[in-house]
Design a protein around this motif. Structure first.
Motif, PDB file in Angstrom:
ATOM      1  N   THR A 106       0.960  -1.201  -0.047  1.00  0.00           N
ATOM      2  CA  THR A 106       0.106   0.125   0.139  1.00  0.00           C
ATOM      3  C   THR A 106       0.838   1.029  -0.005  1.00  0.00           C
ATOM      4  OG1 THR A 106      -1.936   0.927   1.131  1.00  0.00           O
ATOM      5  CG2 THR A 106      -0.061   0.332   2.465  1.00  0.00           C
ATOM      6  N   TYR A 164      -0.817   6.533   4.328  1.00  0.00           N
ATOM      7  CA  TYR A 164      -2.244   6.627   4.563  1.00  0.00           C
ATOM      8  C   TYR A 164      -2.439   8.190   4.371  1.00  0.00           C
ATOM      9  CZ  TYR A 164      -2.320   1.762   6.033  1.00  0.00           C
ATOM     10  OH  TYR A 164      -2.484   0.675   6.154  1.00  0.00           O
ATOM     11  N   THR A 195       4.439  -0.887   3.122  1.00  0.00           N
ATOM     12  CA  THR A 195       4.214   0.458   2.616  1.00  0.00           C
ATOM     13  C   THR A 195       5.230   0.849   1.719  1.00  0.00           C
ATOM     14  OG1 THR A 195       3.149   0.972   4.724  1.00  0.00           O
ATOM     15  CG2 THR A 195       3.627   2.801   3.521  1.00  0.00           C
TER      16      THR A 195
END
Length: 379
Positions: free
Chosen positions: A164, A167, A255
């Motif tokens: 990912t 955020y 990440t």
């Protein structure tokens, strides 16, 4: 058959494809480890080139790994860096003597620097499982512990894992990149869910070393600069079709950073698209072609919808809505898994922009090379 009819045939085919991938993504169960005893040894391979700005974050996350240091090694492979990367790693090694970290110099033998770096490390690796990630990533504390449990609880030869972005999104580019990454993650999960895996990410990939040798390693695709992940998945899927899996776990999400600007984003995606010339899977080729055609249909539909001010524009508006709604069915549950549902506030704008930028990247990737790590590679 009229142009509109052809466009509808393409879009209906696309809807069926995304529907299948949506079903597959939901079919992949979230993994909660039941095995808690560390058993599997891992050789974590991380190629790097001029990553002095990113390495401190990666190294600190490695220091926080909740896994016995006797069961993993970190092999950092230098791909001709000319910044402070090596000094940064050396300083970390000195401060963390209990972690088994080595700096290796990549032995170049092909047109693919990253594959050469991974091959160099595999030849000196100690453990039976190879794990790859990137030097600009952050790994979670329970990463190896979760991977250990997954391998023990499943019959595995290759495991692909989730990746990912940070955020927080500070710009439209970052929001768009997040949405694009979610679409890739959804397609990845979906492919594994319907037992036709066609995507994975080298930033989070693990495979058995013995099986790597058995499938011939990178032989046959080392003339293509990128694709250390995809081509490995293709080989494993052919040789071990029931032993390739996706690790869908909140505890194992790696990440990776955002691209700095639109230029670097386009270069990255062009690099990814360039490896399509080496695809051998008919399914993968068909999926890529259908997605490109659907995006082009969307672009043409927008042009025609704005060009026609009367009821004749209705079929084109319908095409646009069909694609937007279909994509949402795939993206939303993936956003839930990655806990980034707020990004859907931007979904309508991203959905309109995506076919244009995606079609552009796909078309420019057909000709010319790309920049990667300050080096130019031919397609």
């Amino acid at each position: 058959m009229s142009v509109v009819a052809v466009m509808y045939v393409i879009m209906i085919s696309y809807i069926l494809l995304i529907g299948a991938l949506s079903y597959g993504a939901r079919k992949v169960s979230s993994f909660t480890p039941s095995v808690q005893v560390p058993k599997q040894g891992f050789s974590v391979i991380i190629p790097f080139r001029n990553e002095a700005n990113h390495l401190p974050g990666l190294l600190e996350s490695i220091a926080d790994l909740d896994y016995p240091t006797s069961l993993f090694e970190i092999l950092l492979v230098n791909d001709d860096s000319n910044d402070a990367s090596v000094a940064c790693i050396a300083s970390f090694i000195k401060a963390h003597p209990k972690i088994n970290i080595k700096i290796l110099e990549s032995i170049r033998v092909s047109d693919s620097p990253k594959k050469d770096a991974i091959q160099t490390a595999i030849e000196t690796s100690l453990f039976s499982w190879i794990v790859t990630t990137d030097a600009d990533c952050i790994v979670p504390p329970l990463w190896l512990k979760t991977l250990n449990a997954f391998i023990q609880e499943n019959d595995c030869k290759l495991v692909a894992g989730p990746v990912t972005l940070p955020y927080r999104s500070a710009s439209f580019l970052q929001v768009f990149e997040r949405m694009d990454t979610l679409s890739l993650a959804g397609a990845t999960m979906g492919g594994f869910g319907i037992r036709h895996p066609f995507l994975c990410n080298g930033a989070h990939l693990a495979y058995e070393k013995e099986a790597f040798v058995a499938v011939g390693g990178f032989h046959g695709n080392d003339h293509i600069a990128s694709g250390d992940d995809h081509f490995m998945l293709e080989k494993f899927s052919i040789t071990y079709p029931k032993q390739v899996h996706y690790l869908k776990s909140q505890q194992a999400i790696i990440t990776t950073p955002f691209q700095e600007n639109w230029t670097s984003f386009i270069w990255q995606r062009k690099r990814w698209a360039a490896k399509s010339i080496g695809y051998t899977s008919l399914f993968t080729k068909s999926v890529g072609l259908l997605i490109l055609l659907a995006n082009l249909v969307f672009v043409v539909g927008v042009v025609f919808a704005f060009a026609k001010a009367d009821t004749a524009a209705f079929p084109f508006y319908t095409l646009l809505l069909l694609k937007i709604i279909t994509d949402a069915f795939l993206l939303y549950p993936v956003a839930q898994f990655f806990k980034t549902r707020k990004v859907f506030l931007w979904y309508p704008l991203c959905a309109l922009w995506y076919p244009f930028i995606s079609s552009y990247i796909a078309l420019i990737s057909l000709k010319g090379g790309f920049m990667w790590k300050d080096r130019y590679f031919k397609r």
